[in-house]
Write a protein that holds these residues in place. Structure first.
Motif, PDB file in Angstrom:
ATOM      1  N   LEU A 249       0.826  -1.209   0.000  1.00  0.00           N
ATOM      2  CA  LEU A 249       0.000   0.000   0.000  1.00  0.00           C
ATOM      3  C   LEU A 249       0.859   1.258   0.000  1.00  0.00           C
ATOM      4  O   LEU A 249       0.485   2.274  -0.597  1.00  0.00           O
ATOM      5  N   GLY A 250       2.001   1.213   0.683  1.00  0.00           N
ATOM      6  CA  GLY A 250       2.904   2.360   0.678  1.00  0.00           C
ATOM      7  C   GLY A 250       3.431   2.651  -0.715  1.00  0.00           C
ATOM      8  O   GLY A 250       3.410   3.803  -1.177  1.00  0.00           O
ATOM      9  N   HIS A 251       3.902   1.620  -1.401  1.00  0.00           N
ATOM     10  CA  HIS A 251       4.361   1.794  -2.786  1.00  0.00           C
ATOM     11  C   HIS A 251       3.219   2.270  -3.679  1.00  0.00           C
ATOM     12  O   HIS A 251       3.394   3.154  -4.529  1.00  0.00           O
ATOM     13  N   ALA A 252       2.029   1.678  -3.482  1.00  0.00           N
ATOM     14  CA  ALA A 252       0.877   2.053  -4.302  1.00  0.00           C
ATOM     15  C   ALA A 252       0.494   3.513  -4.080  1.00  0.00           C
ATOM     16  O   ALA A 252       0.080   4.206  -5.029  1.00  0.00           O
ATOM     17  N   THR A 253       0.618   3.992  -2.846  1.00  0.00           N
ATOM     18  CA  THR A 253       0.297   5.389  -2.552  1.00  0.00           C
ATOM     19  C   THR A 253       1.197   6.332  -3.329  1.00  0.00           C
ATOM     20  O   THR A 253       0.750   7.380  -3.807  1.00  0.00           O
ATOM     21  N   TRP A 254       2.471   5.967  -3.468  1.00  0.00           N
ATOM     22  CA  TRP A 254       3.385   6.785  -4.273  1.00  0.00           C
ATOM     23  C   TRP A 254       2.879   6.886  -5.714  1.00  0.00           C
ATOM     24  O   TRP A 254       2.821   7.972  -6.294  1.00  0.00           O
ATOM     25  N   HIS A 255       2.526   5.756  -6.290  1.00  0.00           N
ATOM     26  CA  HIS A 255       2.079   5.757  -7.685  1.00  0.00           C
ATOM     27  C   HIS A 255       0.745   6.467  -7.843  1.00  0.00           C
ATOM     28  O   HIS A 255       0.494   7.106  -8.877  1.00  0.00           O
ATOM     29  N   LEU A 256      -0.112   6.394  -6.828  1.00  0.00           N
ATOM     30  CA  LEU A 256      -1.370   7.140  -6.869  1.00  0.00           C
ATOM     31  C   LEU A 256      -1.090   8.637  -6.830  1.00  0.00           C
ATOM     32  O   LEU A 256      -1.719   9.416  -7.567  1.00  0.00           O
ATOM     33  N   TYR A 257      -0.163   9.036  -5.983  1.00  0.00           N
ATOM     34  CA  TYR A 257       0.238  10.451  -5.926  1.00  0.00           C
ATOM     35  C   TYR A 257       0.733  10.931  -7.285  1.00  0.00           C
ATOM     36  O   TYR A 257       0.370  12.017  -7.748  1.00  0.00           O
ATOM     37  N   ARG A 258       1.539  10.129  -7.946  1.00  0.00           N
ATOM     38  CA  ARG A 258       2.088  10.500  -9.239  1.00  0.00           C
ATOM     39  C   ARG A 258       0.976  10.592 -10.299  1.00  0.00           C
ATOM     40  O   ARG A 258       1.077  11.387 -11.245  1.00  0.00           O
ATOM     41  N   ALA A 259      -0.067   9.785 -10.111  1.00  0.00           N
ATOM     42  CA  ALA A 259      -1.163   9.802 -11.091  1.00  0.00           C
ATOM     43  C   ALA A 259      -2.070  11.018 -10.906  1.00  0.00           C
ATOM     44  O   ALA A 259      -2.597  11.548 -11.891  1.00  0.00           O
TER      45      ALA A 259
END
Length: 264
Positions: A249-259
Motif C-alpha cells: 500500500l505504501g508503494h501504491a500510494t506513491w504511484h497514486l500520488y504521481r497519477a
C-alpha cells in the motif's frame, strides 16, 4: 511571518494541478505497488516489520498494564500512522521510477533527512489525529460500558458483541472512527509523498491532499476503503500481515500520488 508563509503556501498551491482519475488508476497504482514490493523485497519486509513490531509491542504493553479495552482500537488505529513510516517505501518507488540506484544508505539517509524538512510537522498532525482517535474511544467506552468493562480481552469482546450497550458502543465507535480515518486519509494520502518529492510547506501539502480527495471522491475514497480493509485484515495473524499489506500500500500510494498530482 504568518502572512508571508500563507502567501508562499498559496503560490505553491497554484502551481499544483489535480488530475481527474478513475478506478483504473487505482488498479494501476496497486499493481505497480505490488511490483515495487516484489522487485525490492528486503526494503518492504524491513519497513513492514517496523509496523508489525510496533503493533505487537503496543498490544503487549496494554496487556501488561491491564488495559484490554484499548487493544482493539489501538490495533485498528495503529496502521493510520503508516503514511509517516512509509517514507522509505515512497523513496524506493521514487528511485525505481527515475532509474536511480536503490541502496540501504540512500534510502535510510533520505528517511533521516526528513527530520529537517516539513515532513516532521506532518508527524505531529498524524499523531494528533491518532490521539483524537484513542481519546474518543475512551470517551465512548466510558459512556456506553462504564463499570461493565472486564479485565480480559476475550471477556471484553463478549460484552461488546452480546449486550445492547456493547453493540451501541461498537456502532457509534465505528461511525466516529470512520470519520476520523477519512479525515486522516484525506490530509495525508497525497501530502506525505508530495513533501518527499517537492519542497513545499506541510500546510500546502495537506490542502493539496484534501483537494485531491474532494476532486476525485469516488476513486480516492475507494482507495481509502481498500487501505483500511486491507490493514484491518492484516492485523489478524498477529500483525504479520502488515509485512506484506502496508509495504504494498505504501508503494501504491506513491504511484497514486504521481497519477493525481501534476506540478508545473
Amino acid at each position: 511571518m504568518d502572512s508571508l508563509e500563507t502567501a508562499t503556501g498559496e503560490t505553491q498551491a497554484r502551481r499544483i494541478r489535480i488530475r481527474r482519475i478513475t478506478g483504473a488508476e487505482i488498479g494501476t497504482a496497486l499493481r505497480r505497488g505490488f511490483s515495487d514490493y516484489l522487485a525490492h523485497l528486503p526494503y518492504g519486509l524491513f519497513f513492514g516489520a517496523i509496523y508489525a513490531a510496533g503493533g505487537m509491542f503496543i498490544v503487549a504493553a496494554l496487556s501488561i498494564y491491564h488495559m484490554p479495552w484499548l487493544i482493539i482500537p489501538v490495533a485498528i488505529g495503529f496502521p493510520l500512522i503508516g503514511p509517516f513510516i512509509a517514507v522509505g517505501l515512497y523513496e524506493v518507488s521514487r528511485r525505481r521510477e527515475k532509474g536511480l540506484p536503490i541502496t540501504w544508505s540512500a534510502i535510510l539517509a533520505e528517511v533521516f533527512r526528513q527530520r529537517e524538512r516539513q515532513l516532521s510537522w506532518m508527524a505531529f498532525v498524524v499523531l494528533f489525529i491518532f490521539w483524537v482517535w484513542i481519546y474518543q474511544v475512551r470517551l465512548l467506552f466510558a459512556l456506553f460500558l462504564g463499570y461493565k468493562a472486564p479485565a480480559e480481552l476475550d471477556a471484553l469482546v463478549h460484552v461488546i458483541l452480546t449486550t445492547s450497550q456493547g453493540l451501541s458502543f461498537l456502532g457509534v465507535g465505528t461511525i466516529v472512527g470512520a470519520v476520523i480515518a477519512t479525515i486522516l486519509f484525506s490530509v495525508t494520502v497525497v501530502a506525505m509523498p508530495l513533501l518527499l518529492d517537492h519542497d513545499v510547506d506541510f500546510v500546502t501539502a495537506m490542502i493539496t491532499s484534501i483537494r485531491a480527495v474532494t476532486e476525485n471522491p469516488v476513486a480516492m475514497l475507494g482507495f481509502g476503503v481498500i487501505v483500511g480493509a486491507s490493514a484491518i485484515l492484516a492485523l489478524v495473524p498477529l500483525f504479520l500481515g502488515l509485512l506484506v499489506v502496508l509495504p504494498v500500500l505504501g508503494h501504491a500510494t506513491w504511484h497514486l500520488y504521481r497519477a493525481v498530482i501534476e506540478i508545473s
